[in-house]
Motif scaffolding. Structure first.
Motif: not given
Ligand SMILES: *Cc1c(COP(=O)(O)O)cnc(C)c1O
Length: 382
Positions: A257-265
Motif C-alpha cells: 500500500m502506498s499513499l501520496k497526495a499533491k501539494l495544494l499550496s
C-alpha cells in the motif's frame, strides 16, 4: 475530479510477499531435514484478510493471494463475498460464528470455523442437517482473549467428535494465537508447551503461527501433523517487529500500500511564524511550507509529530505542525524545486516505510493500513 490524493495497492507486491512466506517456511523445512533428518510436509498458508484485507481491499486480496491455500477472516459477509469472487479453496472464520443463523451460511458456502466457546458447541448441537462444517478448536495458551483452557481441550474435542459422528462436522483441527511472538525471544515457549500438552495425542491439523511466529520461529509451523500458518501483516509488506534487524525489507517483503497526495499550496513563512492548528511548529528560520491534500480524515495519523518523514521528488523531508482533517504541512526547504501539483509520498514504495510512519505516530502499521479512509481513491497495480 477526485481530490489529488491516491492510495496505490500493488497486487504483485502482495503475491510476492506470499511467496516470501512460502520460501521462508521451505527454508526452515530444508533446514530441519538436514539437521534432524526428519521430513516434514510444507505447511499450508491461510492468508489473513480480515479488516478489508488490512485496508487493501477484499477483491484485491482474493486476486493477489490466489496461490494461498486458504483465506482467513472475521466477517461472514466477507467470506461469502470471497466465494462470490470465485475463491474455491478454504476459508477460515478466525472468531468462528456469532449466532445460530450463521451456521446455514457456513454449511452452504463450505466455510471453516474456529470454535472457541461452549455456546458455539451448543449451537452446533442444535444445527439442522446440511453439509458438514470443518472446524478448528481454539485453545487459549495465554492470550486470554478467545479459546478453551488447555485442560478442557480433550473434553471439547470429544464434544466435537460426537458432532462429527452425527455428520455435522467434517475435519477437526486445533489452533492457538500467540500474545508475544513479536516480543522477547522465548515468549512462545510456554504457549507452545501448553498447546502440546493440550492436544497431546488428539488427532487433527494444527495452526499456531501469525506473521511474527512464521517469520521468527518457522520451525513451529513444522509438524508431523497437517499444519497451517496464519500470516497477516507481513503479506502486506510490513513487519510485526520493532527491531532494527527484523524490518520488512530484511525479509524481502515489499510494501503493498502506498499513499501520496499533491501539494495544494506553498507558503513562505518567516522565522518565528508558526503553521497550523495550535501553532505547534514555529519556524527557526525563514521556511518554505508545503500544504498537502491529505489529513487524518484520509487515514494519515493525527498523532504524527513534526519530523515524521515524507518524500518529495525523491528527497526526504518532514511533516511540520499538526495534521488537520484534510491537510497536512511539510517542510520544503530540502526540496527547493517543489511546486504546487507535485506529489508528496506519505508512505509506500516511493515514500517512507509505513512501519516508520507508524513508529513516529506511536502506533503500528496495522492500524494505519486499516484506517485508510473510504474517501481516498485507490489505484490498483496489476
Ligand atoms: C489477525 C490474526 C492473525 C494475523 O496476525 P498478523 O500479526 O497480522 O500476522 C493470525 N491469527 C489470528 C487469530 C488473528 O486474529
Amino acid at each position: 475530479m477526485p481530490r489529488p490524493i491516491r492510495a496505490t495497492i500493488s497486487l504483485p507486491a502482495l503475491s510476492h510477499n506470499l511467496q516470501v512466506v512460502r520460501r521462508h517456511l521451505e527454508f526452515a523445512r530444508q533446514h530441519a531435514k538436514n539437521n534432524n533428518k526428519q521430513e516434514y510436509k510444507a505447511p499450508f498458508v491461510w492468508a489473513v484478510i480480515k479488516a478489508n484485507a488490512y485496508g487493501h481491499g477484499l477483491e484485491n486480496a482474493v486476486r493477489a493471494f490466489a496461490q494461498a491455500d486458504g483465506l482467513a477472516l472475521i466477517d461472514l459477509n466477507d467470506a461469502v463475498r470471497c466465494r462470490e469472487l470465485g475463491w474455491h479453496k478454504k476459508i477460515l472464520m478466525l472468531e468462528g460464528f456469532f449466532e445460530a443463523a450463521d451456521l446455514p451460511v457456513l454449511q452452504q458456502y463450505n466455510i471453516t470455523s474456529s470454535v472457541h466457546h461452549i455456546d458455539q458447541i451448543h449451537m452446533l448441537e442444535q444445527m439442522p442437517a446440511g453439509n458438514a462444517i470443518d472446524v478448528f478448536l481454539k485453545i487459549n495458551t495465554g492470550m486470554n482473549r478467545l479459546g478453551f483452557m488447555p485442560s478442557d481441550a480433550a473434553a471439547r474435542f470429544l464434544d466435537l467428535l460426537s458432532l462429527q459422528q452425527q455428520g455435522k462436522l467434517g475435519s477437526i483441527g486445533f489452533m492457538s494465537h500467540f500474545a508475544c511472538a513479536d516480543g522477547a525471544i522465548g515468549a512462545v515457549d510456554e504457549p507452545v508447551s501448553l498447546m502440546k500438552q493440550a492436544i497431546n495425542d488428539l488427532p487433527g491439523a494444527i495452526s499456531l503461527c501469525n506473521s511474527a511466529a512464521t517469520l521468527r520461529y518457522p520451525q513451529l509451523a513444522l509438524s508431523a501433523r497437517e499444519s497451517w500458518v496464519r500470516p497477516g501483516i507481513c503479506l502486506y509488506g510490513a513487519s510485526p517487529f520493532d527491531t532494527l534487524h527484523e524490518q520488512a525489507g530484511n525479509f524481502g517483503l515489499l510494501p503493498a500500500m502506498s499513499l501520496k497526495a499533491k501539494l495544494l499550496s506553498v507558503q513562505q513563512i518567516k522565522k518565528g511564524q508558526s503553521v497550523g492548528y495550535g501553532a505547534t511548529f514555529t519556524a527557526e528560520h525563514d521556511t518554505r511550507i508545503g500544504v498537502v491534500a491529505c489529513g487524518y480524515a484520509d487515514g494519515y495519523p493525527r498523532h504524527a509529530p513534526t519530523g515524521t518523514p515524507v518524500i518529495i521528488n525523491g528527497i526526504r523531508s518532514r511533516l511540520v505542525g499538526r495534521v488537520s482533517m484534510d491537510m497536512l504541512t511539510v517542510d520544503l526547504d530540502p526540496v527547493p524545486d517543489a511546486r504546487e501539483g507535485d506529489w508528496v509520498h506519505l508512505w509506500g514504495s516511493e515514500g517512507p516505510h509505513i512501519d516508520e510512519i507508524a513508529g513516529y505516530a506511536g502506533t503500528i502499521s496495522y492500524e494505519l493500513m486499516c484506517a485508510l479512509a473510504k474517501r481516498v481513491p485507490v489505484e490498483v497495480i496489476e
